[in-house]
Design a protein around this motif. Structure first.
Motif, short mmCIF file in Angstrom:
data_model
loop_
_atom_site.label_atom_id
_atom_site.label_comp_id
_atom_site.label_asym_id
_atom_site.label_seq_id
_atom_site.Cartn_x
_atom_site.Cartn_y
_atom_site.Cartn_z
N ARG A 1 8.10 94.35 -19.64
CA ARG A 1 7.19 95.17 -18.49
C ARG A 1 5.93 94.88 -20.06
N ASP A 2 6.36 95.46 -21.58
CA ASP A 2 4.87 95.34 -22.03
C ASP A 2 3.94 94.54 -22.15
N VAL A 3 4.44 93.11 -22.32
CA VAL A 3 4.47 91.77 -22.49
C VAL A 3 3.35 91.51 -20.96
N ALA A 4 4.19 92.37 -20.13
CA ALA A 4 3.07 92.44 -18.38
C ALA A 4 1.89 92.42 -18.14
N GLY A 5 1.96 93.63 -19.21
CA GLY A 5 0.58 94.62 -19.30
C GLY A 5 0.99 95.81 -17.76
N ILE A 6 1.93 95.75 -17.74
CA ILE A 6 2.39 97.05 -16.30
C ILE A 6 2.55 97.85 -16.79
N GLU A 7 1.43 99.29 -16.92
CA GLU A 7 1.62 100.76 -16.87
C GLU A 7 2.64 101.05 -16.47
N PHE A 8 2.84 102.14 -16.98
CA PHE A 8 4.91 103.05 -17.50
C PHE A 8 4.13 104.89 -17.07
N PRO A 9 3.79 104.53 -16.38
CA PRO A 9 2.96 106.16 -16.36
C PRO A 9 4.20 107.69 -15.91
#
Length: 506
Positions: free
Chosen positions: A178-186
């Motif tokens: 998730r972090d490498v893909a740049g997907i936000e985790f609000p």
């Protein structure tokens, strides 16, 4: 270039492997996804940083819809044989429990089974189907290309790369994918902390010990090997600062404060605190990256639903990802993974937050609210059924974009009896094809079988009002209704079925 340099270059080149899907994370979610892909003959490599299964089981339950999922792949009996069946569930540990026995499912109970055992059974299942599961390996990064992904891996023998078509992040709340893909985790950070301990007791309480007073909330359940799980909350649990690791002396005092005794607790194998940080990934799919389980949603462990929601994510995702790779997916099928499961994650956040408040409602006002809601459970069947439906995931439905669609469209299909076999619908479901239910009584659709469509005959179901007028239904590989028809004319009905099959690219 010298001989040593040539050999080194050849060794480097040899460390590039291939797989159609790489899964980061070998817990229950990643393992179930791997199995679903293998049932579609997709090559899959699972990379798990842990070298062995963690015996400290976070999850202890498989809820009714989870058992239905297992039954849809024919592996439920092993779980039934090893589990304790519990026909009730709780919402925020209210004193009155939810009754699962009245729910429309062949499995109206929760299975009590430690996550470590569930994971072991899932791993055995996935390996048996041919999944390549590598323990002690972790994803360190990846590069996405137009038609592939280069995954960088660190293994016991050093770094290497895997060329793959898709990468799935099933690697937990701190997901590298998730972090490498740049997907936000609000979401929100922890405000409340619960605590737990796995211990031995010299004088254990009766199984199912639950207590909630102004001094705290406490649940005690038996585990294998004569151990017991203690889980609780207390008035001092509201904090924005980490109080340090839980100690045995602290756990003992908390149990005494709430229960009046410590039951002779000793020899802890696990002491832990857990917070209510609540987050939801902004995208379950972005390009060639997909997320499932805790990588997509983080929440307070209320009701024991986390693992269940996670492998139901994988149940929705697996066949769609396989269909996309194999080229038979209809337009937007893989995108529908997000549109199907993101609302389920939103509902999970809502229910988790509501229960978190009730778990920490130690004021007179909070205790009054708990008492009021608890009384409503037996007094209002509708209220109780709504809570039970959400807890068990039996109410999950994926909305149709067609305003003229039959009301059962998008719902999970019940385990309808079949007339052309001694099985039921769950036994007929396959990971690589749809089931066309022919409920015409005269086998009007028997000749509609295709490579991706299996026809099964049944009788009209007059016992379920929503199904009373349905003469045919197309069931997805994950057991949800893709289409349902009421057309009385067999010729017109067959034409409607053909149109749907064409639209789905089957």
């Amino acid at each position: 270039m010298g001989a040593q340099q040539v050999n080194t270059a050849q060794a480097e080149a040899a460390r590039v492997e291939t797989a159609q899907v790489v899964i980061s994370g070998g817990g229950p979610v990643g393992l179930w996804l791997a199995a679903e892909l293998r049932l579609n003959n997709i090559s899959v490599t699972v990379l798990e940083i842990r070298t062995e299964i963690d015996n400290r089981s976070k999850a202890l339950t498989v809820h009714p819809r989870g058992v239905e999922v297992l039954a849809s792949r024919g592996i439920h009996q092993r779980f039934l044989d090893e589990s304790l069946k519990i026909s009730t569930g709780h919402f925020a540990n209210l004193s009155n429990r939810l009754d699962f026995s009245v729910m429309d499912t062949p499995f109206p109970y929760t299975l009590f089974i430690p996550q470590a055992r569930t994971e072991a059974l899932f791993e055995e299942y996935a390996r048996g189907l041919g999944a390549d599961i590598r323990r002690g390996h972790r994803v360190t990064g990846f590069t996405e290309h137009a038609d592939s992904v280069t995954v960088r891996v660190e293994g016991p023998e050093g770094p290497y790369e895997i060329q793959t078509e898709y990468i799935a992040g099933c690697d937990g709340t701190r997901s590298t994918v998730r972090d490498v893909a740049g997907i936000e985790f609000p979401g929100t950070d922890s405000r409340y902390l619960g605590w737990l301990g796995d211990v031995l007791f010299d004088n254990p309480p009766a199984p199912g010990f639950n207590r909630f007073t102004e001094r705290g909330g406490l649940m005690i359940v038996p585990l294998p090997d004569n151990r017991w799980r203690i889980a609780g909350t207390s008035p001092d649990s509201e904090t924005r600062e980490w109080p340090g690791d839980l100690t045995m002396d602290e756990l003992r005092q908390k149990v005494i404060d709430i229960a009046g005794e410590d039951f002779g607790m000793r020899d802890p194998s696990w002491l832990s605190r857990y917070g209510n940080a609540t987050r939801l990934a902004s995208h379950y799919r972005r390009g060639r990256v997909v997320l499932a389980g805790d990588a997509a949603h983080q929440h307070y462990p209320t009701g024991g639903v986390g693992m269940n929601v996670g492998f139901q994510d994988a149940f929705n995702l697996g066949w769609k990802l396989a269909a996309t790779i194999d080229g038979w997916a209809s337009d937007g099928l893989l995108d529908s993974y997000h549109s199907d499961r993101y609302p389920v994650g939103e509902q999970l956040m809502e229910h988790s937050r509501a229960q978190t408040y009730l778990f920490h409602a130690f004021t007179p006002e909070g205790m009054a609210l708990r008492d009021l809601l608890s009384r409503m459970v037996p007094e209002s069947r509708e209220f109780s059924d709504v809570l039970a439906g959400r807890l068990t995931a039996l109410d999950v439905a994926y909305p149709s974009t067609d305003p003229t669609a039959h009301p059962v469209t998008g719902t999970r299909a019940p385990d309808l009896a079949l007339t052309d076999t001694d099985s039921t619908l769950f036994g007929a479901l396959r990971a690589d094809s749809y089931v066309l239910l022919d409920l015409t009584e005269d086998d009007a659709l028997a000749d509609r079988a295709q490579q991706r469509v299996t026809v099964r005959a049944g009788a009209p179901d007059k016992t379920r009002p929503a199904w009373a007028d349905v003469r045919a239904a197309l069931i997805r590989p994950d057991g949800h209704v893709a289409w349902a028809w009421t057309e009385a004319d067999d010729t017109k009905l067959a034409a409607q079925v053909d149109a749907a099959i064409t639209t789905l690219n089957l």
